[in-house]
Design an enzyme around this catalytic site. Structure first.
Site, PDB file in Angstrom:
ATOM      1  N   PRO A  62     -23.045  19.344 127.140  1.00 16.42           N
ATOM      2  CA  PRO A  62     -23.778  20.386 126.415  1.00 16.42           C
ATOM      3  C   PRO A  62     -25.069  19.835 125.838  1.00 16.42           C
ATOM      4  CG  PRO A  62     -21.933  19.588 125.094  1.00 16.42           C
ATOM      5  CD  PRO A  62     -21.811  18.940 126.441  1.00 16.42           C
ATOM      6  N   ALA A 109     -29.109  21.194 124.247  1.00 14.76           N
ATOM      7  CA  ALA A 109     -29.810  22.348 123.679  1.00 14.76           C
ATOM      8  C   ALA A 109     -31.084  22.692 124.448  1.00 14.76           C
ATOM      9  CB  ALA A 109     -30.157  22.065 122.219  1.00 14.76           C
ATOM     10  N   SER A 131     -24.143  24.829 125.756  1.00 14.40           N
ATOM     11  CA  SER A 131     -24.381  24.571 124.341  1.00 14.40           C
ATOM     12  C   SER A 131     -24.528  25.854 123.525  1.00 14.40           C
ATOM     13  CB  SER A 131     -25.659  23.738 124.177  1.00 14.40           C
ATOM     14  OG  SER A 131     -26.020  23.610 122.817  1.00 14.40           O
ATOM     15  N   GLN A 165     -19.596  25.087 124.269  1.00  9.53           N
ATOM     16  CA  GLN A 165     -19.641  24.149 123.141  1.00  9.53           C
ATOM     17  C   GLN A 165     -19.953  24.889 121.859  1.00  9.53           C
ATOM     18  OE1 GLN A 165     -22.890  23.266 121.645  1.00  9.53           O
ATOM     19  NE2 GLN A 165     -21.894  22.071 120.052  1.00  9.53           N
ATOM     20  N   TYR A 191     -20.439  24.775 117.432  1.00  9.08           N
ATOM     21  CA  TYR A 191     -20.600  24.097 116.149  1.00  9.08           C
ATOM     22  C   TYR A 191     -19.913  24.929 115.076  1.00  9.08           C
ATOM     23  CZ  TYR A 191     -24.353  21.147 118.063  1.00  9.08           C
ATOM     24  OH  TYR A 191     -25.081  20.252 118.796  1.00  9.08           O
ATOM     25  N   THR A 240     -18.047  20.398 118.707  1.00 11.26           N
ATOM     26  CA  THR A 240     -18.768  19.170 118.367  1.00 11.26           C
ATOM     27  C   THR A 240     -18.580  18.875 116.888  1.00 11.26           C
ATOM     28  OG1 THR A 240     -20.398  19.473 120.116  1.00 11.26           O
ATOM     29  CG2 THR A 240     -21.035  18.071 118.272  1.00 11.26           C
ATOM     30  N   LYS A 256     -15.314  17.049 120.452  1.00 10.18           N
ATOM     31  CA  LYS A 256     -16.331  16.127 120.978  1.00 10.18           C
ATOM     32  C   LYS A 256     -17.030  15.395 119.842  1.00 10.18           C
ATOM     33  CE  LYS A 256     -20.548  16.095 123.819  1.00 10.18           C
ATOM     34  NZ  LYS A 256     -21.522  15.618 122.812  1.00 10.18           N
ATOM     35  N   SER A 267     -17.768  10.278 122.220  1.00 13.14           N
ATOM     36  CA  SER A 267     -19.213  10.508 122.288  1.00 13.14           C
ATOM     37  C   SER A 267     -19.868  10.119 120.984  1.00 13.14           C
ATOM     38  CB  SER A 267     -19.488  11.999 122.564  1.00 13.14           C
ATOM     39  OG  SER A 267     -20.866  12.303 122.474  1.00 13.14           O
ATOM     40  N   HIS A 290     -23.003  11.380 120.624  1.00 11.58           N
ATOM     41  CA  HIS A 290     -24.047  12.422 120.670  1.00 11.58           C
ATOM     42  C   HIS A 290     -25.340  11.883 121.278  1.00 11.58           C
ATOM     43  CE1 HIS A 290     -24.451  16.568 118.866  1.00 11.58           C
ATOM     44  NE2 HIS A 290     -25.675  16.379 119.293  1.00 11.58           N
ATOM     45  N   ASP A 321     -18.829  10.504 127.219  1.00 12.26           N
ATOM     46  CA  ASP A 321     -20.219  10.571 127.637  1.00 12.26           C
ATOM     47  C   ASP A 321     -20.995   9.443 126.977  1.00 12.26           C
ATOM     48  OD1 ASP A 321     -20.937  11.279 125.013  1.00 12.26           O
ATOM     49  OD2 ASP A 321     -21.487  13.325 125.507  1.00 12.26           O
ATOM     50  N   GLY A 322     -22.263   9.328 127.362  1.00 13.88           N
ATOM     51  CA  GLY A 322     -23.121   8.314 126.762  1.00 13.88           C
ATOM     52  C   GLY A 322     -23.485   7.211 127.727  1.00 13.88           C
ATOM     53  N   GLY A 323     -24.637   7.325 128.372  1.00 10.15           N
ATOM     54  CA  GLY A 323     -25.152   6.244 129.207  1.00 10.15           C
ATOM     55  C   GLY A 323     -24.590   6.182 130.608  1.00 10.15           C
ATOM     56  N   ARG A 356     -28.780  13.651 129.559  1.00 11.79           N
ATOM     57  CA  ARG A 356     -30.223  13.614 129.814  1.00 11.79           C
ATOM     58  C   ARG A 356     -30.599  13.581 131.295  1.00 11.79           C
ATOM     59  NH1 ARG A 356     -29.711  10.285 125.183  1.00 11.79           N
ATOM     60  NH2 ARG A 356     -30.941  10.946 123.358  1.00 11.79           N
TER      61      ARG A 356
END
Length: 356
Positions: A76, A78, A105, A126, A128, A154, A221, A243, A245, A276-278, A300
């Site tokens: 997700p 934005a 998102s 996702q 909030y 999240t 998440k 994660s 974020h 997630d992440g990298g 990304r």
């Protein structure tokens, strides 16, 4: 990084407005955590199996009733319309063409229903916990009605992280994008952007609240600790996503690659664990799956793909990642992700170079 992903990023960086590029690329604080994400996966080494029949590889992945062509999931993110005129509609059309699961998102710049209509594959929503909780509940109900298969809550943003590359926490986003899904649910007289900000008083009670409102399983998440993951599961979470974020919240938070084994051990197979992440190639995903992740989210790189070439580039990026994973999976001696286990990876001491 996979060569196609690198090409998309180069194209996106040359074409995006500087403010948008800065917002997408930014990490919080000194960007320590954002900068460590990719390198953390490189601290692992593989222990391949040999003399196994790997002539056929199957990446098919099932998660909470969703069937996908591979374990790569669209994270997700934005405001996709800042990258491409069709925004999330293009992203989810591209993901569906690749057979990938996507997570939409709350901060989508296109209406939930429009994205659902464009999506040709499974998708989750996702959420909030916003200051006006009724906004959150209204959105998850709409997402469920539009066909979402799960809610991803999240939890690592009681306040949005401050980012040095932007003035505060995010760039200025026009109301027609920021409020596209929120405006119809606002109480008359309320200050829209204040009502839509994160609720810092949120606790684990919200997990059951969202499950009841939506009728869907709720994943949590933003978990980096085993004990916190267990708290969420005991409160009703149907899944956990490891994660930080994308390095955009608490700077110097541990990389997801290093937090994953503890969370997997704590959960003990009770619910799916994603990470997630990298993640930038098939080998990163292989390591994550071997450490116990059921799927990996990519963020990304898919925004860069969207900016570089719309839905078709998103499809190409996801298919390239899947092909890369299929290749390294076979070379490592496995034919499907379920055959991987922690015996296939070793972690190298980041500073000493010693195995540990």
């Amino acid at each position: 990084m996979h060569a196609l992903l690198a090409q998309h990023e180069e194209t996106a960086r040359a074409s995006l407005e500087p403010a948008v590029l800065g917002y997408y690329a930014a990490g919080s604080g000194q960007e320590v955590t954002a900068g460590e994400a990719e390198a953390a996966w490189l601290e692992y080494r593989l222990r391949p199996r040999v003399l196994h029949d790997v002539s056929t590889v199957d990446l098919t992945t099932e998660l909470l009733g969703a069937r996908a062509a591979s374990p790569f999931v669209v994270a997700p993110m934005a405001f996709h319309a800042l990258a491409h005129p069709d925004g999330e509609c293009a992203t989810f059309a591209g993901a569906g063409a690749a057979g990938a699961l996507g997570v939409l998102s709350t901060r989508s710049s296109r209406r939930i229903e429009d994205v659902a209509a464009a999506a040709t594959g499974p998708w989750w929503f996702q959420a909030y916990g916003m200051r006006d909780r009724e906004l959150t509940l209204a959105l998850v109900r709409r997402a469920a009605a539009a066909g979402a298969g799960a809610v991803v809550l999240t939890v690592d943003t009681p306040y949005v992280g401050r980012k040095g590359r932007v003035d505060g926490v995010r760039i200025s986003v026009p109301d027609d994008q920021y409020l596209v899904n929120l405006a119809q649910h606002l109480v008359p007289g309320s200050i829209a952007r204040e009502a839509a900000e994160q609720d810092p008083s949120m606790t684990t009670d919200v997990i059951a609240e969202l499950a009841e409102a939506s009728g869907l399983p709720v994943l949590v998440k933003g978990v980096l600790r085993g004990d916190e993951a267990l708290r969420c599961v005991e409160a009703g979470a149907a899944g956990v996503i490891v994660s930080n974020h994308g390095g955009r919240q608490l700077d110097r938070a541990v990389p997801s690659a290093l937090a994953l084994p503890e969370v997997v051990a704590a959960v003990g197979g009770r619910v799916p664990v994603l990470v997630d992440g990298g993640i930038r190639g098939g080998t990163d995903a292989l390591v994550a799956l071997a450490l116990g992740a059921d799927a990996v989210l990519v963020g990304r790189p898919l925004l860069w793909a969207l900016a570089a070439g719309g839905a078709e580039a998103v499809t190409a990026a996801l298919e390239a990642l899947a092909a890369d994973l299929a290749h390294v999976l076979a070379v490592a001696g496995a034919t499907r992700p379920a055959e991987l286990d922690p015996s296939m990876v070793l972690h190298l001491g980041a500073r000493t170079g010693l195995l540990r």
